[in-house]
Design a protein around this motif. Structure first.
Motif, PDB file in Angstrom:
ATOM      1  N   GLY A   1      44.805  21.995  11.687  1.00 15.65           N
ATOM      2  CA  GLY A   1      45.615  22.318  12.859  1.00 15.65           C
ATOM      3  C   GLY A   1      45.719  21.185  13.854  1.00 15.65           C
ATOM      4  O   GLY A   1      46.173  21.387  14.967  1.00 15.65           O
ATOM      5  N   LYS A   2      45.303  19.987  13.469  1.00 14.72           N
ATOM      6  CA  LYS A   2      45.368  18.842  14.373  1.00 14.72           C
ATOM      7  C   LYS A   2      46.684  18.107  14.201  1.00 14.72           C
ATOM      8  O   LYS A   2      47.341  18.216  13.173  1.00 14.72           O
ATOM      9  N   TRP A   3      47.059  17.351  15.212  1.00 13.96           N
ATOM     10  CA  TRP A   3      48.289  16.555  15.154  1.00 13.96           C
ATOM     11  C   TRP A   3      48.044  15.113  15.566  1.00 13.96           C
ATOM     12  O   TRP A   3      48.968  14.324  15.708  1.00 13.96           O
ATOM     13  N   LEU A   4      46.767  14.739  15.740  1.00 13.94           N
ATOM     14  CA  LEU A   4      46.417  13.392  16.174  1.00 13.94           C
ATOM     15  C   LEU A   4      45.195  12.918  15.405  1.00 13.94           C
ATOM     16  O   LEU A   4      44.261  13.677  15.168  1.00 13.94           O
ATOM     17  N   TYR A   5      45.221  11.640  15.011  1.00 20.00           N
ATOM     18  CA  TYR A   5      44.067  11.019  14.381  1.00 20.00           C
ATOM     19  C   TYR A   5      43.812   9.715  15.110  1.00 20.00           C
ATOM     20  O   TYR A   5      44.738   8.956  15.375  1.00 20.00           O
ATOM     21  N   GLN A   6      42.557   9.483  15.450  1.00 21.31           N
ATOM     22  CA  GLN A   6      42.210   8.224  16.095  1.00 21.31           C
ATOM     23  C   GLN A   6      40.884   7.736  15.533  1.00 21.31           C
ATOM     24  O   GLN A   6      39.992   8.530  15.258  1.00 21.31           O
ATOM     25  N   THR A   7      40.785   6.425  15.347  1.00 16.39           N
ATOM     26  CA  THR A   7      39.566   5.841  14.828  1.00 16.39           C
ATOM     27  C   THR A   7      39.453   4.400  15.300  1.00 16.39           C
ATOM     28  O   THR A   7      40.460   3.745  15.559  1.00 16.39           O
ATOM     29  N   HIS A   8      38.232   3.933  15.424  1.00 18.98           N
ATOM     30  CA  HIS A   8      38.010   2.524  15.750  1.00 18.98           C
ATOM     31  C   HIS A   8      38.258   1.702  14.496  1.00 18.98           C
ATOM     32  O   HIS A   8      37.929   2.128  13.390  1.00 18.98           O
ATOM     33  N   ILE A   9      38.837   0.533  14.663  1.00 21.63           N
ATOM     34  CA  ILE A   9      39.079  -0.328  13.511  1.00 21.63           C
ATOM     35  C   ILE A   9      38.174  -1.549  13.532  1.00 21.63           C
ATOM     36  O   ILE A   9      38.228  -2.364  12.622  1.00 21.63           O
ATOM     37  N   GLN A  10      37.357  -1.675  14.555  1.00 19.51           N
ATOM     38  CA  GLN A  10      36.332  -2.701  14.602  1.00 19.51           C
ATOM     39  C   GLN A  10      35.052  -2.052  15.080  1.00 19.51           C
ATOM     40  O   GLN A  10      35.065  -1.003  15.725  1.00 19.51           O
ATOM     41  N   TYR A  11      33.938  -2.680  14.770  1.00 20.57           N
ATOM     42  CA  TYR A  11      32.648  -2.086  15.079  1.00 20.57           C
ATOM     43  C   TYR A  11      32.484  -1.865  16.573  1.00 20.57           C
ATOM     44  O   TYR A  11      32.780  -2.728  17.389  1.00 20.57           O
ATOM     45  N   TYR A  12      32.001  -0.696  16.895  1.00 16.61           N
ATOM     46  CA  TYR A  12      31.683  -0.325  18.269  1.00 16.61           C
ATOM     47  C   TYR A  12      30.521   0.660  18.172  1.00 16.61           C
ATOM     48  O   TYR A  12      30.554   1.566  17.344  1.00 16.61           O
ATOM     49  N   PRO A  13      29.472   0.519  18.974  1.00 23.00           N
ATOM     50  CA  PRO A  13      28.306   1.406  18.845  1.00 23.00           C
ATOM     51  C   PRO A  13      28.681   2.881  18.978  1.00 23.00           C
ATOM     52  O   PRO A  13      29.441   3.269  19.848  1.00 23.00           O
ATOM     53  N   ASP A  14      28.128   3.679  18.095  1.00 17.17           N
ATOM     54  CA  ASP A  14      28.327   5.134  18.081  1.00 17.17           C
ATOM     55  C   ASP A  14      29.787   5.541  17.966  1.00 17.17           C
ATOM     56  O   ASP A  14      30.195   6.571  18.492  1.00 17.17           O
ATOM     57  N   ALA A  15      30.578   4.747  17.287  1.00 17.86           N
ATOM     58  CA  ALA A  15      31.995   5.075  17.133  1.00 17.86           C
ATOM     59  C   ALA A  15      32.286   5.393  15.672  1.00 17.86           C
ATOM     60  O   ALA A  15      31.653   4.863  14.764  1.00 17.86           O
ATOM     61  N   LYS A  16      33.260   6.242  15.466  1.00 15.87           N
ATOM     62  CA  LYS A  16      33.706   6.570  14.125  1.00 15.87           C
ATOM     63  C   LYS A  16      34.625   5.445  13.646  1.00 15.87           C
ATOM     64  O   LYS A  16      35.665   5.190  14.247  1.00 15.87           O
ATOM     65  N   ILE A  17      34.213   4.765  12.581  1.00 15.01           N
ATOM     66  CA  ILE A  17      34.996   3.633  12.074  1.00 15.01           C
ATOM     67  C   ILE A  17      35.588   4.013  10.728  1.00 15.01           C
ATOM     68  O   ILE A  17      34.901   4.542   9.858  1.00 15.01           O
ATOM     69  N   ASP A  18      36.860   3.749  10.560  1.00 15.60           N
ATOM     70  CA  ASP A  18      37.522   3.965   9.281  1.00 15.60           C
ATOM     71  C   ASP A  18      37.339   2.706   8.445  1.00 15.60           C
ATOM     72  O   ASP A  18      37.870   1.650   8.761  1.00 15.60           O
TER      73      ASP A  18
ATOM     74  N   LEU B   1      47.225   7.667  15.570  1.00 13.01           N
ATOM     75  CA  LEU B   1      48.310   8.141  14.716  1.00 13.01           C
ATOM     76  C   LEU B   1      48.569   9.593  15.072  1.00 13.01           C
ATOM     77  O   LEU B   1      47.652  10.410  15.076  1.00 13.01           O
ATOM     78  N   SER B   2      49.815   9.918  15.388  1.00 11.81           N
ATOM     79  CA  SER B   2      50.154  11.311  15.689  1.00 11.81           C
ATOM     80  C   SER B   2      51.448  11.677  14.974  1.00 11.81           C
ATOM     81  O   SER B   2      52.251  10.826  14.627  1.00 11.81           O
ATOM     82  N   TRP B   3      51.615  12.966  14.788  1.00 12.18           N
ATOM     83  CA  TRP B   3      52.784  13.475  14.079  1.00 12.18           C
ATOM     84  C   TRP B   3      53.075  14.868  14.613  1.00 12.18           C
ATOM     85  O   TRP B   3      52.284  15.454  15.330  1.00 12.18           O
ATOM     86  N   ASP B   4      54.231  15.389  14.256  1.00 11.37           N
ATOM     87  CA  ASP B   4      54.628  16.726  14.690  1.00 11.37           C
ATOM     88  C   ASP B   4      54.165  17.742  13.664  1.00 11.37           C
ATOM     89  O   ASP B   4      54.334  17.540  12.460  1.00 11.37           O
ATOM     90  N   LEU B   5      53.590  18.817  14.142  1.00 12.03           N
ATOM     91  CA  LEU B   5      53.226  19.903  13.245  1.00 12.03           C
ATOM     92  C   LEU B   5      54.476  20.685  12.870  1.00 12.03           C
ATOM     93  O   LEU B   5      55.397  20.792  13.669  1.00 12.03           O
ATOM     94  N   PRO B   6      54.520  21.237  11.663  1.00 11.35           N
ATOM     95  CA  PRO B   6      55.688  22.056  11.316  1.00 11.35           C
ATOM     96  C   PRO B   6      55.741  23.295  12.195  1.00 11.35           C
ATOM     97  O   PRO B   6      54.707  23.882  12.516  1.00 11.35           O
TER      98      PRO B   6
END
Length: 122
Positions: free
Chosen positions: A44-61, A95-100
């Motif tokens: 049910g989400k419409w937004l994804y965000q992630t760190h792309i470089q190392y940052y302490p306690d961050a979710k990295i893809d 990254l965000s998108w429209d939900l149907p």
């Protein structure tokens, strides 16, 4: 003594690298983003965000972390052309998108008699 490459050679190497990324390597990242969008939309989400470089306690893809700045720019432009809203800000990929749209169910309410009809029965 080693020979330095010229600026023109460096520019052509960079352009060749970006063209190779567009033609072959970008498919890997598109598949990864498709998986992200499917998983997030099912929650049910419409937004994804992630760190792309190392940052302490961050979710990295780990997959998107491999991209250089120029390749990330090409990827975000490709996503924008395909209807997504994508950007990189402070080393965070958004990254965000429209939900149907879900059509609401129309239920007919039972007809109720007005309250004064009960008093008129005489």
């Amino acid at each position: 003594m080693t020979k330095l490459i010229t600026a023109e050679e460096a520019r052509t190497m960079r352009e060749d690298g970006i063209n190779k990324f567009i033609n072959t390597d970008m498919e890997k990242y598109i598949k990864h983003i498709n998986k992200i969008v499917k998983d997030a939309t099912s929650e049910g989400k419409w937004l994804y965000q992630t760190h792309i470089q190392y940052y302490p306690d961050a979710k990295i893809d780990k997959v998107l972390e491999e991209l250089s700045y120029e390749k990330m720019k090409v990827l975000t432009e490709h996503l924008k052309e395909n209807g997504y809203t994508a950007m990189v800000y402070n080393n965070v990929f958004y990254l965000s998108w429209d939900l149907p749209e879900e059509k609401p169910e129309v239920k007919e309410e039972p007809k109720k008699n007005p309250w004064y009809t009960f008093w008129r029965k005489s």
